[in-house]
Design a protein around this motif. Structure first.
Motif, short mmCIF file in Angstrom:
data_model
loop_
_atom_site.label_atom_id
_atom_site.label_comp_id
_atom_site.label_asym_id
_atom_site.label_seq_id
_atom_site.Cartn_x
_atom_site.Cartn_y
_atom_site.Cartn_z
N UNK A 19 0.87 -1.33 -0.11
CA UNK A 19 -0.21 0.11 0.05
C UNK A 19 0.70 1.26 -0.24
N UNK A 20 1.96 0.95 -0.14
CA UNK A 20 3.06 2.20 0.57
C UNK A 20 3.42 2.56 -1.15
N UNK A 21 3.31 2.09 -2.34
CA UNK A 21 4.02 2.02 -3.25
C UNK A 21 2.42 2.46 -4.26
N UNK A 22 3.00 3.92 -5.42
CA UNK A 22 1.63 4.59 -5.56
C UNK A 22 1.01 3.86 -6.71
N UNK A 23 2.20 2.64 -7.57
CA UNK A 23 2.08 1.67 -9.08
C UNK A 23 1.76 0.86 -8.07
N UNK A 24 1.61 0.12 -7.04
CA UNK A 24 0.76 -1.32 -6.50
C UNK A 24 -0.93 -0.45 -6.62
N UNK A 25 -0.65 1.02 -5.54
CA UNK A 25 -2.24 0.91 -5.46
C UNK A 25 -2.99 1.21 -6.46
N UNK B 9 -9.75 -0.54 3.92
CA UNK B 9 -8.57 -0.26 4.24
C UNK B 9 -7.72 -1.03 5.36
N UNK B 10 -7.03 -1.65 5.45
CA UNK B 10 -6.67 -3.33 6.75
C UNK B 10 -5.36 -2.65 6.76
N UNK B 11 -4.81 -2.34 5.68
CA UNK B 11 -3.22 -2.78 6.07
C UNK B 11 -2.12 -1.32 7.08
N UNK B 12 -1.42 -2.52 8.05
CA UNK B 12 -0.71 -1.18 8.73
C UNK B 12 0.15 -2.30 9.10
N UNK B 13 1.39 -0.91 9.64
CA UNK B 13 2.66 -1.69 10.13
C UNK B 13 2.99 -1.36 11.43
N UNK B 14 3.87 -2.62 12.13
CA UNK B 14 4.28 -1.79 13.59
C UNK B 14 5.37 -2.62 13.87
N UNK C 292 2.70 4.20 6.61
CA UNK C 292 1.84 3.23 5.89
C UNK C 292 0.69 3.22 6.00
N UNK C 293 0.43 3.31 7.88
CA UNK C 293 -1.13 3.40 8.27
C UNK C 293 -1.75 4.64 8.62
N UNK C 294 -1.43 6.25 7.70
CA UNK C 294 -2.40 6.56 7.20
C UNK C 294 -1.64 7.13 6.04
N UNK C 295 -0.85 7.85 5.46
CA UNK C 295 -0.35 8.29 4.11
C UNK C 295 -1.71 7.43 3.16
N UNK D 6 3.35 0.13 25.47
CA UNK D 6 4.93 0.51 23.96
C UNK D 6 4.93 0.09 22.49
N UNK D 7 3.23 0.21 22.65
CA UNK D 7 3.14 0.49 20.67
C UNK D 7 2.60 1.78 20.48
N UNK D 8 3.19 2.99 21.09
CA UNK D 8 2.68 4.59 21.57
C UNK D 8 2.12 4.72 20.02
N UNK D 9 3.71 4.56 18.50
CA UNK D 9 3.73 5.23 17.70
C UNK D 9 3.05 5.03 16.75
N UNK D 10 2.32 3.42 16.70
CA UNK D 10 1.64 2.80 15.70
C UNK D 10 -0.55 3.22 16.84
N UNK D 11 -0.21 3.00 17.86
CA UNK D 11 -1.72 3.52 18.84
C UNK D 11 -1.66 5.34 17.90
#
Ligand SMILES: NC(=O)c1ccc[n+]([C@@H]2O[C@H](COP(=O)([O-])OP(=O)(O)OC[C@H]3O[C@@H](n4cnc5c(N)ncnc54)[C@H](OP(=O)(O)O)[C@@H]3O)[C@@H](O)[C@H]2O)c1
Length: 264
Positions: free
Chosen positions: A77-83, A101-106, A126-129, A164-169
């Protein structure tokens, strides 16, 4: 047995003639959602970063009798050509009605203030943009079909940051705002935008929490139902939000947590 399966499918055909994209749908919650949408009659574009995983997911869905309702393609999902490629696949199926829209990384575990700028950027990319960009590209396709449904997959961590998952949260909190912001803008186009915030669901992603040990016990102690959720229990909510049964719901987040206390 086969007869019972067919009756099961025809009873639930809320999504006949609909076309859906589900990102990150070769495993876990995304796979369960793709399967449920197909069972309810939708044609579904299944995707993830890895062709082998896409092929395996398609063959599992074929074993469930859904081969005529699913196609697959690689989409990081982070790649424009794939989207672009997943949207092209949906158009080949007739257009687009549903975006999950389900993809996310941590990639990090630790105190939030120790997170590097690089890791922070990766999580938000990945998670927001990517979620925002997918929604942006979906809307013109929905407009051609006279409406559509967007469903973002957030997390209970978006309401109540995991220690311990602050940025993800925080990235998952952003999705709650994104849901409301887009919902308001497209409400008169017959497009709804909603969000699901799962609690702890048994998938590879949550392995570190759900396998035996003190973290498992501590996590279970926070869940009134005293069990972790199943991917199917998120998929059923996604199918509801994607269906006309939810036509008058927009800008909302449904928590699927077994009763975990969570509010912003
Ligand atoms: N499990 C939980 O307890 C839980 C709780 C709250 C929220 N959530 C959320 O639910 C969503 C799904 O999580 P899950 O537990 O189902 O995860 P999972 O079982 O680990 O599945 C992850 C899926 O995402 C794909 N993927 C990973 N990165 C991707 C990317 N950049 N682009 C496209 N696909 C990608 C993987 O396939 P490839 O490796 O082939 O790409 C795989 O299909 C996530 O948004 C997560 O934050 C999960």
């Amino acid at each position: 047995m086969i007869g019972r399966g067919i009756r099961h499918l025809s009873n639930m055909a809320r999504l006949n003639d609909k076309v859906a994209i589900v990102t990150a749908s070769t495993d876990g919650i995304g796979f369960a959602i793709a399967k449920r949408l197909a069972q309810e009659g939708a044609k579904v574009v299944v995707s993830s970063r890895n062709q082998k995983n896409v092929d395996e997911a398609l063959s599992k869905l074929a074993k469930d009798g859904l081969s005529d309702r699913v196609v697959g393609t690689v989409c990081h999902v982070g790649k424009a050509e794939d989207r672009k490629r997943i949207f092209d696949e949906a158009v080949k199926l007739g257009g687009l009605d549903i975006l999950i829209s389900n993809a996310a990384v941590n990639p990090t575990i630790g105190p939030i203030l120790e997170c590097s700028e690089q890791v922070w950027d990766k999580i938000f990319e990945i998670n927001v943009k990517a979620a925002f960009l997918l929604a942006k590209d979906a809307v013109p396709l929905f407009q051609k079909r006279g409406g559509g449904k967007i469903i973002f997959i957030s997390s209970v961590g978006g309401h109540r940051p995991f220690p311990l998952l602050g940025p993800y949260s925080v990235s998952k909190t952003a999705l709650l705002g994104l849901t409301k912001a887009i919902a308001g803008d497209v409400a008169t186009d017959n497009i709804t935008v909603n969000c699901i915030a799962p609690g702890v669901i048994e998938t590879k992603f949550s392995n570190a929490i759900t396998t035996e040990g003190p973290i498992r016990e501590e996590s279970l102690s926070l869940i009134p139902m005293k069990r972790f959720g199943k991917p199917d229990e998120v998929a059923s909510v996604a199918a509801f939000l994607a269906s006309s049964d939810a036509n008058y719901i927009t800008g909302e987040t449904i928590l699927v947590t077994g009763g975990m206390h969570a509010r912003l």
